[in-house]
Write a protein that holds these residues in place. Structure first.
Motif, mmCIF file in Angstrom:
data_model
loop_
_atom_site.group_PDB
_atom_site.id
_atom_site.type_symbol
_atom_site.label_atom_id
_atom_site.label_comp_id
_atom_site.label_asym_id
_atom_site.label_seq_id
_atom_site.Cartn_x
_atom_site.Cartn_y
_atom_site.Cartn_z
ATOM 1 N N LEU A 226 16.260 42.539 35.304
ATOM 2 C CA LEU A 226 16.614 41.761 36.487
ATOM 3 C C LEU A 226 16.295 40.288 36.259
ATOM 4 O O LEU A 226 17.112 39.414 36.547
ATOM 5 N N GLN A 227 15.121 40.009 35.728
ATOM 6 C CA GLN A 227 14.716 38.629 35.475
ATOM 7 C C GLN A 227 15.632 37.953 34.459
ATOM 8 O O GLN A 227 15.997 36.782 34.624
ATOM 9 N N HIS A 228 16.041 38.681 33.443
ATOM 10 C CA HIS A 228 16.993 38.144 32.467
ATOM 11 C C HIS A 228 18.321 37.801 33.153
ATOM 12 O O HIS A 228 18.902 36.748 32.897
ATOM 13 N N GLN A 229 18.796 38.698 33.996
ATOM 14 C CA GLN A 229 20.069 38.472 34.685
ATOM 15 C C GLN A 229 19.971 37.295 35.660
ATOM 16 O O GLN A 229 20.909 36.507 35.776
ATOM 17 N N LEU A 230 18.858 37.180 36.357
ATOM 18 C CA LEU A 230 18.678 36.041 37.256
ATOM 19 C C LEU A 230 18.746 34.728 36.479
ATOM 20 O O LEU A 230 19.448 33.795 36.872
ATOM 21 N N THR A 231 18.027 34.681 35.363
ATOM 22 C CA THR A 231 18.013 33.474 34.538
ATOM 23 C C THR A 231 19.411 33.170 34.001
ATOM 24 O O THR A 231 19.859 32.020 34.035
ATOM 25 N N GLY B 285 21.533 31.319 36.440
ATOM 26 C CA GLY B 285 21.077 30.029 36.934
ATOM 27 C C GLY B 285 19.877 30.040 37.853
ATOM 28 O O GLY B 285 19.534 29.018 38.449
ATOM 29 N N HIS B 286 19.218 31.164 37.972
ATOM 30 C CA HIS B 286 18.025 31.282 38.816
ATOM 31 C C HIS B 286 16.833 31.620 37.916
ATOM 32 O O HIS B 286 16.309 32.733 37.937
ATOM 33 N N THR C 9 22.214 47.799 44.825
ATOM 34 C CA THR C 9 23.531 47.935 44.222
ATOM 35 C C THR C 9 24.363 46.661 44.319
ATOM 36 O O THR C 9 24.946 46.223 43.324
ATOM 37 N N ASN C 10 24.430 46.051 45.494
ATOM 38 C CA ASN C 10 25.267 44.858 45.665
ATOM 39 C C ASN C 10 24.737 43.673 44.877
ATOM 40 O O ASN C 10 25.507 42.904 44.287
ATOM 41 N N THR C 11 23.426 43.521 44.845
ATOM 42 C CA THR C 11 22.832 42.407 44.090
ATOM 43 C C THR C 11 23.077 42.600 42.603
ATOM 44 O O THR C 11 23.483 41.670 41.909
ATOM 45 N N TRP C 12 22.852 43.815 42.102
ATOM 46 C CA TRP C 12 23.106 44.092 40.681
ATOM 47 C C TRP C 12 24.573 43.849 40.333
ATOM 48 O O TRP C 12 24.888 43.270 39.292
ATOM 49 N N ALA C 13 25.475 44.302 41.205
ATOM 50 C CA ALA C 13 26.908 44.109 40.934
ATOM 51 C C ALA C 13 27.233 42.628 40.802
ATOM 52 O O ALA C 13 27.979 42.228 39.913
ATOM 53 N N ALA C 14 26.687 41.824 41.693
ATOM 54 C CA ALA C 14 26.930 40.383 41.626
ATOM 55 C C ALA C 14 26.301 39.767 40.379
ATOM 56 O O ALA C 14 26.873 38.883 39.746
ATOM 57 N N LEU C 15 25.122 40.241 39.999
ATOM 58 C CA LEU C 15 24.438 39.708 38.817
ATOM 59 C C LEU C 15 25.208 39.971 37.531
ATOM 60 O O LEU C 15 25.288 39.100 36.661
#
Length: 91
Positions: free
Chosen positions: A40-45, A48-49, A82-88
């Motif tokens: 999750l942290q990798h995907q956020l980075t 751009g987060h 689910t929705n957050t992961w899909a967007a990420l």
């Protein structure tokens, strides 16, 4: 994907559709410590987060998840479902 689908008693078509995606995604929330949090942290980075990649879903990760959710018009609850992961992963 087919092996996962078979183990989950889903149609084994090799496509990550809605049924497979729902079973595949791990909902993460503050307080969780795991390799899934690291992902999750990798995907956020990558989106751009930027957040420290330590596998701990602490206050900094929660803040970044909420910011990502707000930026993508999702409910900013700080929970990576689910929705957050899909967007990420769709960026």
């Amino acid at each position: 994907v087919k092996a996962f689908q078979k183990a989950q008693h889903l149609p084994t078509d090799g496509i990550v559709g809605p049924q497979t995606w729902t079973r595949l995604v791990t909902t993460l929330k503050p307080g969780t410590k795991s390799t899934a949090v690291t992902a999750l942290q990798h995907q956020l980075t990558a989106n751009g987060h930027t957040v420290k990649t330590d596998g701990v879903y602490g206050p900094a990760t929660t803040t970044k998840v909420k910011a990502f959710q707000t930026a993508h018009r999702l409910t900013a609850d700080g929970i990576a479902g689910t929705n957050t992961w899909a967007a990420l992963v769709s960026r």
